[in-house]
Design a protein around this motif. Sequence first.
Motif, short mmCIF file in Angstrom:
data_model
loop_
_atom_site.label_atom_id
_atom_site.label_comp_id
_atom_site.label_asym_id
_atom_site.label_seq_id
_atom_site.Cartn_x
_atom_site.Cartn_y
_atom_site.Cartn_z
N SER A 1 0.94 -1.16 0.10
CA SER A 1 -0.08 -0.03 0.12
C SER A 1 0.73 1.44 -0.01
O SER A 1 1.92 1.34 0.69
N ASP A 2 0.46 2.29 -0.72
CA ASP A 2 1.22 3.48 -0.84
C ASP A 2 0.20 4.53 0.20
O ASP A 2 0.53 5.68 0.44
N VAL B 1 -0.13 0.07 6.42
CA VAL B 1 0.55 0.28 5.50
C VAL B 1 2.16 0.06 6.40
O VAL B 1 2.14 0.43 7.41
N SER B 2 3.12 -0.54 5.82
CA SER B 2 4.24 -0.49 6.41
C SER B 2 5.48 0.02 5.67
O SER B 2 5.46 -0.20 4.33
N SER B 3 6.04 0.75 6.15
CA SER B 3 7.31 1.55 5.59
C SER B 3 8.79 0.36 5.22
O SER B 3 9.39 0.65 4.71
N ASP C 1 -13.45 -6.61 -3.10
CA ASP C 1 -13.79 -5.15 -2.84
C ASP C 1 -12.92 -4.43 -3.56
O ASP C 1 -12.00 -4.71 -4.22
N THR C 2 -13.56 -3.26 -3.75
CA THR C 2 -12.77 -2.22 -4.33
C THR C 2 -11.93 -1.47 -3.58
O THR C 2 -11.84 -1.97 -2.43
N ILE C 3 -11.18 -0.40 -3.66
CA ILE C 3 -10.31 0.22 -2.99
C ILE C 3 -11.01 1.34 -2.18
O ILE C 3 -10.40 2.08 -1.51
N TYR C 4 -12.35 1.43 -2.46
CA TYR C 4 -12.98 2.36 -1.73
C TYR C 4 -13.56 1.50 -0.32
O TYR C 4 -14.25 0.46 -0.47
N MET C 5 -13.39 2.11 1.09
CA MET C 5 -13.50 1.31 2.25
C MET C 5 -14.27 2.25 3.14
O MET C 5 -14.52 3.31 3.10
N TYR D 1 -7.89 3.35 -0.72
CA TYR D 1 -6.72 2.53 -0.33
C TYR D 1 -5.89 2.75 -1.66
O TYR D 1 -6.34 2.16 -2.60
N ARG D 2 -4.72 3.14 -1.40
CA ARG D 2 -3.83 3.46 -2.40
C ARG D 2 -2.73 2.34 -2.73
O ARG D 2 -2.18 1.78 -1.63
#
Length: 495
Positions: A316-317, A378-380, A427-431, A452-453
């Motif tokens: 994820s971004d 998200v993990s960097s 699912d889509t990336i809209y949550m 969600y990117r």
Amino acid sequence: MRIITGAAGAAAVILTLTGATDGTNWAAALRQDAQAFHADIAANHPGVTDVANPQFAGQNDRELALAMRRADQTLDFAGYWFAMRAYAAAFDDGHLDFGGARDKKLPQLITRWPGFLTSFAYDGRQRVVTRATSSPLPLGAELIDCDGKTADALAAANVGEFSGRWFLAATRMQEGGRLFVDEGNPWVSRPATCTFQVGSRRTRVKLTWTPIGPAERDRQLARTFSRAAEPIGMRTLPDGTVWLTLSDFKADPQGPAAKALVPLIAHLTAAPEVLRDAPAIVLDLRGNHGGSSDWSRQLARLVWGKAAVDAVNLGSDGVEWRASRANIATLKEYAAALDASSTSSPEMRSWLRETITGMESALAAGKAMWSNVSAPEVSSSPAVPAPVIRRSVLMITDPGCGSACLDAADLWLALGAVHVGQETSADTIYMDARKDALPSGFGRAIVPMKVYRGRKRGSNVPLIPTYVFRDSLADTPRLERRVQAVIHEIRDRAS
């Protein structure tokens, strides 16, 4: 972190409710609610301002225009209901939905059937799965066409247009049984004559549509798609395998899911040897529609360890929230509920406070979106292999797995779980959906608040098991035997 889900299966909600609504102007109700639905989406949905989805706002306008044209022909509740269902379904997003009002009795749809129902099998074919004794068709008869339309085209037009995401096998399996349930939908043509393959011959049948009461209809529909949803809990199989039944991840801190998951997690935390010493672990997601991804992260840390879970990078971004007053108010209500309970992790509480503060800052600055690149999902950190563990961890899914159930599956697969069962939903990336009563009082809007990117799985992409079980997963003892056979196969390969 996902905290709030949409309303899967909203079409079925109203079918068991009754109430007198004589004198209702359903055309006016449709116009009023369609306009309010459009306004809610425009004000609160991230898709409207999503630069990666420039067609979204135009689609919202087109669906409103269609609903308004249908209002000119709407005479009854069925016209209102199915026009609104079609509006929501057109977005092919399980988190963008329309459902019945929670606090108001709705009219009962007058239901008819031709004496049988079909369903989609795992091979995509539609076959008779339940019938009245007087039906001319036997169980197993395969639908070929009706009135010049192929079986697939008919189901897509008469069911898919009002459920959405018809391209998913999971949707067709769950909703396909409604093809021969006539609920008075004025926007479809009810089949009159159909062709079936019966053994080695084809048979044309003229359908005779007769009334079917709510209880009998529900009983027959249940036979078109069986889905186990056993109580949340833990048991140990004779060979020592620990089986965790995780049929619900709902976020409500006072709800039954939290009341079952909190003590289960507390027990496993206090007795880590239960999972550590088990020869195998089964994570059973049958019946799980989603809810909060916090539950799956807590469970993952117990199975694989905190360091391994925190190191996972799902690609994820970050996430972007639609910065609206209504969305902020929704999150504040949820934060207050969490503060009044002890069922969520400190991480989740901190994340929620950060999100509210960020959205308020963006709104004050006149920005439509607030970007959160530090969200827990998200993990960097760079992606690292899952730790080598001596026990097998299997994850079971069924076609109803969506939303936070998919979040769990994504995480657990990244950690090394072996996927068995059946293809999931998607699912889509809209949550994270908010729920709003519509002006007529008969319906409610379910509208996502964030995007969600960069998710690796993509948008509306299901997960397909490594070990696919093509028939029903509802028989738990039989499923246990099949899962143990997979565990033995994995062991044999490793030895």
